[in-house]
Design an enzyme around this catalytic site. Sequence first.
Site, PDB file in Angstrom:
ATOM      1  N   GLY A  35       0.780  -1.220   0.000  1.00  0.00           N
ATOM      2  CA  GLY A  35       0.000   0.000   0.000  1.00  0.00           C
ATOM      3  C   GLY A  35       0.815   1.275   0.000  1.00  0.00           C
ATOM      4  O   GLY A  35       0.550   2.197  -0.775  1.00  0.00           O
ATOM      5  N   ASN A  64      -6.232  -6.918  -0.155  1.00  0.00           N
ATOM      6  CA  ASN A  64      -5.347  -5.764  -0.006  1.00  0.00           C
ATOM      7  C   ASN A  64      -5.495  -4.735  -1.123  1.00  0.00           C
ATOM      8  O   ASN A  64      -4.856  -3.679  -1.078  1.00  0.00           O
ATOM      9  CB  ASN A  64      -3.885  -6.228   0.045  1.00  0.00           C
ATOM     10  CG  ASN A  64      -3.570  -7.020   1.289  1.00  0.00           C
ATOM     11  OD1 ASN A  64      -4.109  -6.755   2.360  1.00  0.00           O
ATOM     12  ND2 ASN A  64      -2.709  -8.021   1.163  1.00  0.00           N
ATOM     13  N   ARG A  67      -5.985  -0.719  -0.994  1.00  0.00           N
ATOM     14  CA  ARG A  67      -4.896   0.233  -0.755  1.00  0.00           C
ATOM     15  C   ARG A  67      -3.689  -0.023  -1.654  1.00  0.00           C
ATOM     16  O   ARG A  67      -2.860   0.864  -1.838  1.00  0.00           O
ATOM     17  CB  ARG A  67      -4.456   0.203   0.707  1.00  0.00           C
ATOM     18  CG  ARG A  67      -3.697  -1.055   1.121  1.00  0.00           C
ATOM     19  CD  ARG A  67      -3.397  -1.055   2.603  1.00  0.00           C
ATOM     20  NE  ARG A  67      -2.518  -2.143   3.010  1.00  0.00           N
ATOM     21  CZ  ARG A  67      -2.921  -3.393   3.241  1.00  0.00           C
ATOM     22  NH1 ARG A  67      -4.195  -3.699   3.077  1.00  0.00           N
ATOM     23  NH2 ARG A  67      -2.060  -4.320   3.616  1.00  0.00           N
ATOM     24  N   LYS A  80       4.183  -9.635  -5.983  1.00  0.00           N
ATOM     25  CA  LYS A  80       3.959  -8.189  -5.987  1.00  0.00           C
ATOM     26  C   LYS A  80       5.092  -7.427  -6.672  1.00  0.00           C
ATOM     27  O   LYS A  80       4.838  -6.492  -7.448  1.00  0.00           O
ATOM     28  CB  LYS A  80       3.779  -7.681  -4.555  1.00  0.00           C
ATOM     29  CG  LYS A  80       2.471  -8.110  -3.921  1.00  0.00           C
ATOM     30  CD  LYS A  80       2.141  -7.301  -2.675  1.00  0.00           C
ATOM     31  CE  LYS A  80       3.058  -7.579  -1.536  1.00  0.00           C
ATOM     32  NZ  LYS A  80       2.643  -6.896  -0.290  1.00  0.00           N
ATOM     33  N   ASP A 124       5.099  -3.494   5.795  1.00  0.00           N
ATOM     34  CA  ASP A 124       4.239  -3.600   6.968  1.00  0.00           C
ATOM     35  C   ASP A 124       4.891  -4.548   7.965  1.00  0.00           C
ATOM     36  O   ASP A 124       4.338  -5.568   8.344  1.00  0.00           O
ATOM     37  CB  ASP A 124       2.858  -4.109   6.551  1.00  0.00           C
ATOM     38  CG  ASP A 124       1.858  -4.127   7.709  1.00  0.00           C
ATOM     39  OD1 ASP A 124       2.082  -3.378   8.684  1.00  0.00           O
ATOM     40  OD2 ASP A 124       0.884  -4.899   7.643  1.00  0.00           O
ATOM     41  N   CYS A 179      -1.663  -3.843   9.602  1.00  0.00           N
ATOM     42  CA  CYS A 179      -2.767  -3.759   8.655  1.00  0.00           C
ATOM     43  C   CYS A 179      -3.619  -5.020   8.707  1.00  0.00           C
ATOM     44  O   CYS A 179      -4.841  -4.983   8.572  1.00  0.00           O
ATOM     45  CB  CYS A 179      -2.221  -3.551   7.243  1.00  0.00           C
ATOM     46  SG  CYS A 179      -1.404  -1.953   7.021  1.00  0.00           S
TER      47      CYS A 179
END
Length: 324
Positions: A35, A64, A67, A80, A124, A179
Amino acid sequence: MRLDRYARQMAVPGFGGETQDRLHAARVTVIGAGGLAAPVLQYLVGAGVGHIRLVDPETIDLSNLHRQTLFRESDTGAPKAEVAARHLARLNSDTSIEPCIERFDPANAERLCSGADLVLDCADSFAASYIASDHCLGTGKFLVSASVVGTAGYCGGYCGDAPGLRAVFPDLPDRLGSCASDGVLGPSVGVIGALQAQMALALLTDARPSPAGKLVTYDATTLRFGEFRFDGVENPAPAPRFIATREIRTNDLVIDLRGPDEPGATVPGAGRFDLKDIRENGLDPGNVERVVFVCRSGLRAWKGAELLSNNWSGDIALLAIGDA
């Protein structure tokens, strides 16, 4: 490099062709492709930063996407870092993106930050944040680190010629939000990520006043910002420090604080303990030279280290094993 692509930002006072050349020559390591990285990466690539090394071990999850706005539903399940690199390549051909599908830890921090002018912590993971800060403080690199939980977050400029993360956050709270556990609103992440990108551009172009030594907070419930400087704060010793699995020694006492059903890799030679038992009954390491506490995120390991250090003066290390 086509300068006409950057005509609007080069028209900003103090931001001309020489500054654009500096951005084109800049190399950045970004830890995390979620994010916070969504606005960070898009703004840095849009601004013409020359090379970005993007580090993330995870795959895209549907829950997810509110965001992580770089991704689409069709990207679900893919790495990712790879997907972000592919999308960003279409944004600006002047920027090269190097995806690294691996977890950032003390064993690879030097390699992943090698050659970088700046490190951005968009993960995170408080373990990754402290590992990045310890590395940047030791190598003189600037670090821009940010965090958002719920509707509030912060962004700060650390290391380089400023104090590190431990100077501002020497201790952990009793409960560390994330998160995953506490949720997060997408726009709050976008605001903090944009601040992170702004700080990064300021550091890369040597803008004044410098964001190094400054922390900015934001709360979406009140729509208010706060800030303070920490330039003169003393850096504490990097203890307890994080290590990688391969850094475990044969004579270490390894204590795994994870529950029996928690996901994650097995740590050879580790004994299973419950943090509650250590808190209530204590722990006697005997004559070992070092104790290594293991857990998923590093939070319980840090708490175990705090408890043990009250009555034992030996070396203590932490290992955040993650989910895989």
